[in-house]
Design a protein around this motif. Structure first.
Motif, PDB file in Angstrom:
ATOM      1  N   HIS A 167      45.360   5.886  44.507  1.00 26.96           N
ATOM      2  CA  HIS A 167      45.779   7.232  44.089  1.00 26.96           C
ATOM      3  C   HIS A 167      44.542   7.990  43.619  1.00 26.96           C
ATOM      4  CE1 HIS A 167      46.848   5.188  39.949  1.00 26.96           C
ATOM      5  NE2 HIS A 167      45.636   4.925  40.345  1.00 26.96           N
ATOM      6  N   SER A 169      44.306   9.403  40.885  1.00 30.87           N
ATOM      7  CA  SER A 169      44.162   9.285  39.424  1.00 30.87           C
ATOM      8  C   SER A 169      42.792   8.703  39.093  1.00 30.87           C
ATOM      9  CB  SER A 169      45.237   8.354  38.851  1.00 30.87           C
ATOM     10  OG  SER A 169      46.516   8.762  39.229  1.00 30.87           O
ATOM     11  N   ARG A 193      47.212   2.648  50.854  1.00 31.45           N
ATOM     12  CA  ARG A 193      48.099   1.599  50.319  1.00 31.45           C
ATOM     13  C   ARG A 193      48.510   0.669  51.452  1.00 31.45           C
ATOM     14  NH1 ARG A 193      51.850   5.056  46.038  1.00 31.45           N
ATOM     15  NH2 ARG A 193      50.049   6.060  45.089  1.00 31.45           N
ATOM     16  N   GLN A 207      46.818  12.917  48.565  1.00 30.97           N
ATOM     17  CA  GLN A 207      47.468  13.316  47.319  1.00 30.97           C
ATOM     18  C   GLN A 207      46.748  14.497  46.685  1.00 30.97           C
ATOM     19  OE1 GLN A 207      47.236   9.928  44.655  1.00 30.97           O
ATOM     20  NE2 GLN A 207      49.412   9.547  44.911  1.00 30.97           N
ATOM     21  N   GLU A 209      46.444  15.295  42.633  1.00 30.13           N
ATOM     22  CA  GLU A 209      46.878  14.966  41.268  1.00 30.13           C
ATOM     23  C   GLU A 209      46.282  15.978  40.313  1.00 30.13           C
ATOM     24  OE1 GLU A 209      47.048  11.118  39.852  1.00 30.13           O
ATOM     25  OE2 GLU A 209      48.011  10.355  41.659  1.00 30.13           O
TER      26      GLU A 209
HETATM   27  N1  PHE Z   1      49.339   8.309  40.400  1.00 26.52           N
HETATM   28  C1  PHE Z   1      50.751   8.359  40.672  1.00 26.52           C
HETATM   29  C2  PHE Z   1      50.982   7.844  42.087  1.00 26.52           C
HETATM   30  O1  PHE Z   1      50.079   7.704  42.829  1.00 26.52           O
HETATM   31  C3  PHE Z   1      51.315   9.737  40.548  1.00 26.52           C
HETATM   32  C4  PHE Z   1      51.302  10.245  39.149  1.00 26.52           C
HETATM   33  C5  PHE Z   1      50.211  10.951  38.676  1.00 26.52           C
HETATM   34  C6  PHE Z   1      52.345  10.027  38.307  1.00 26.52           C
HETATM   35  C7  PHE Z   1      50.177  11.408  37.414  1.00 26.52           C
HETATM   36  C8  PHE Z   1      52.344  10.499  37.030  1.00 26.52           C
HETATM   37  C9  PHE Z   1      51.242  11.186  36.572  1.00 26.52           C
HETATM   38  O2  PHE Z   1      52.088   7.601  42.445  1.00 26.52           O
END
Ligand code: PHE
Length: 339
Positions: A167, A169, A193, A207, A209
Motif C-alpha cells: 500500500h 501508506s 499484492r 492507490q 492514500e
Molecule cells: N492502507 C490501507 C489499504 O491498503 C488503506 C487505508 C489507508 C485504510 C489509510 C485506512 C487508512 O488497504
C-alpha cells in the motif's frame, strides 16, 4: 588575344539558362579555378608591355560581366522556383495529427490529486520496493502480527527485509519521518499484492492514500473531507462510515457512498443495496505517531486510502480490471480527449 576576349565577352552576354545546373557549369567554365579567366590572368605576363593596359581592362570587364551574369541568372531562377512553390494548393487539407490518450488510471489519479490539492494537500511519492519498517512495522504491524495477512505480500528473494509495497501508506511513513506536522499529503502510486488475477482483482494495482496531521484534527474533519471528495469526484453527497479495522488507524472505518439504484448497472455494482464501498479510513493510531517521533498528546490526524482501478471501473463502466494492463488500443483509444 584581345579578339579572343571580345568573343568570350559576347558569349557571356548572350548566355542564358533555364536550369541552375547550367548556370553552375557556366560559372565553372569562366570563373572556376581552372576557368577561362584564370587562364587569361596567367597569360598576362606574356602580353607585350604596350598591350598590357588594354588587355587588363578587357579581362577585368570579362570577369565583371561573367560574375554579374551568374548572379542575376541565379536570382531569377531561384525566384521563379519560389513562385512555383506559391502555386501549391494551400487549401488542401493537411495530414491528420494523431493525438495520444491518457491512460484511464492516470486520468482518475489526476482528478483525485486535483481535488485534494484544492484543499491544501501536496503530493508525495516513494519507492515501490520497500523495507519492512516503512510498509509494516512503523504502521503498527509488528512481525508476526496476524493483520499482516490482510495483504498478501511479495518478498524479494535476495533480502527478505525487502518487499514490494502492499500500500502507499509506506510513503506516508517516509513522509512523517522527514516532516513534522502540520502534514497534509496524498500519496498516489502502484502497489503489489500476491493475489489471484481475476476480473475483479489483480496483483498490481494503484492507490491514492491521504494523511492529515495537525493539532486538534478530529473524526468530524475526516468525515467532512471525505464528503467533500465524494461530492467533487462523483457528484454524490451521501456517504456512510462502517466500523472496520486497520492496524494503523483507530477508530477505523470503511467508507461507502450512496450510488443509487436507478439503472441495472447501479443494481449490479451495488449488489442491490445502492451502497458502494470506495475506501478505508480512520484516525491515525497513536502508536504510529510515536513510531514517527510525533507526539500523540499534541497531534492527531486522519488517514484514508482508495484503489484507483476500482474508481475508474465505476466511472467508466469497465467490466474487467485486466483491461487496464493489456494496452489494447481499442480500449485505450476510447479515452482520447474530444477536441
Ligand atoms: N492502507 C490501507 C489499504 O491498503 C488503506 C487505508 C489507508 C485504510 C489509510 C485506512 C487508512 O488497504
Amino acid at each position: 588575344m584581345i579578339q579572343q576576349i571580345e568573343q568570350y565577352l559576347e558569349e557571356v552576354q548572350n548566355f542564358n539558362a533555364t536550369d541552375l545546373k547550367d548556370v553552375e557549369a557556366f560559372r565553372i567554365k569562366f570563373l572556376g579555378k581552372k576557368g577561362i579567366l584564370n587562364q587569361l590572368f596567367s597569360e598576362f605576363k606574356n602580353v607585350p608591355n604596350n598591350e598590357k593596359k588594354l588587355f587588363g581592362q578587357k579581362i577585368n570587364q570579362l570577369k565583371q560581366t561573367a560574375t554579374e551574369k551568374v548572379q542575376s541568372l541565379k536570382e531569377n531562377l531561384e525566384n521563379s522556383l519560389e513562385e512555383q512553390g506559391s502555386q501549391l494548393d494551400l487549401t488542401r487539407p493537411g495530414y491528420p495529427v494523431e493525438i495520444g490518450s491518457r491512460h484511464p488510471i492516470s486520468i482518475v489519479k489526476n482528478q483525485i490529486i486535483d481535488i485534494f490539492k484544492n484543499i491544501g494537500f501536496n503530493v508525495s511519492e516513494g519507492p515501490e520496493i520497500e523495507d519492512d519498517w516503512h510498509n509494516f512495522t512503523a504502521l503498527n504491524l509488528p512481525e508476526y502480527h496476524p493483520a499482516r495477512d490482510m495483504q498478501d505480500t511479495f518478498f524479494l528473494q535476495q533480502n527478505p527485509d525487502w518487499l514490494l509495497r502492499t500500500h502507499t501508506s509506506s510513503v506516508q511513513t517516509r513522509y512523517m519521518e522527514a516532516h513534522q506536522p502540520p502534514i497534509r499529503t496524498i500519496s498516489p502510486g502502484r502497489v503489489y499484492r500476491n493475489e489471484d488475477i481475476s476480473a475483479r482483482s489483480h496483483c498490481i494495482f494503484h492507490q491514492v492514500e491521504g494523511l492529515y496531521i495537525d493539532k486538534g484534527v478530529s473524526f468530524a474533519d475526516l468525515k467532512q473531507t471525505l464528503l467533500y471528495f465524494t461530492k467533487e469526484m462523483f457528484g454524490k453527497s451521501k456517504i456512510r462510515l462502517r466500523p472496520s479495522y486497520f492496524p494503523f488507524t483507530e477508530p477505523s472505518a470503511e467508507v461507502d457512498i450512496y450510488w443509487g439504484l436507478e439503472t441495472e448497472t447501479d443494481k449490479r455494482i451495488t449488489k442491490g443495496t445502492g451502497w458502494l464501498e470506495i475506501m478505508g479510513a480512520g484516525m491515525v493510531d497513536p502508536n504510529v505517531l510515536k513510531n514517527m517521533n510525533i507526539d500523540p498528546e499534541e497531534y492527531t490526524g486522519f488517514a484514508f486510502g482508495m484503489g484507483i482501478e476500482r474508481i475508474a471501473m465505476l466511472l467508466y463502466q469497465i467490466p474487467d480490471i485486466r483491461m487496464f494492463y493489456e494496452n489494447d488500443l481499442r480500449f485505450l483509444n476510447q479515452f482520447k480527449p474530444i477536441i
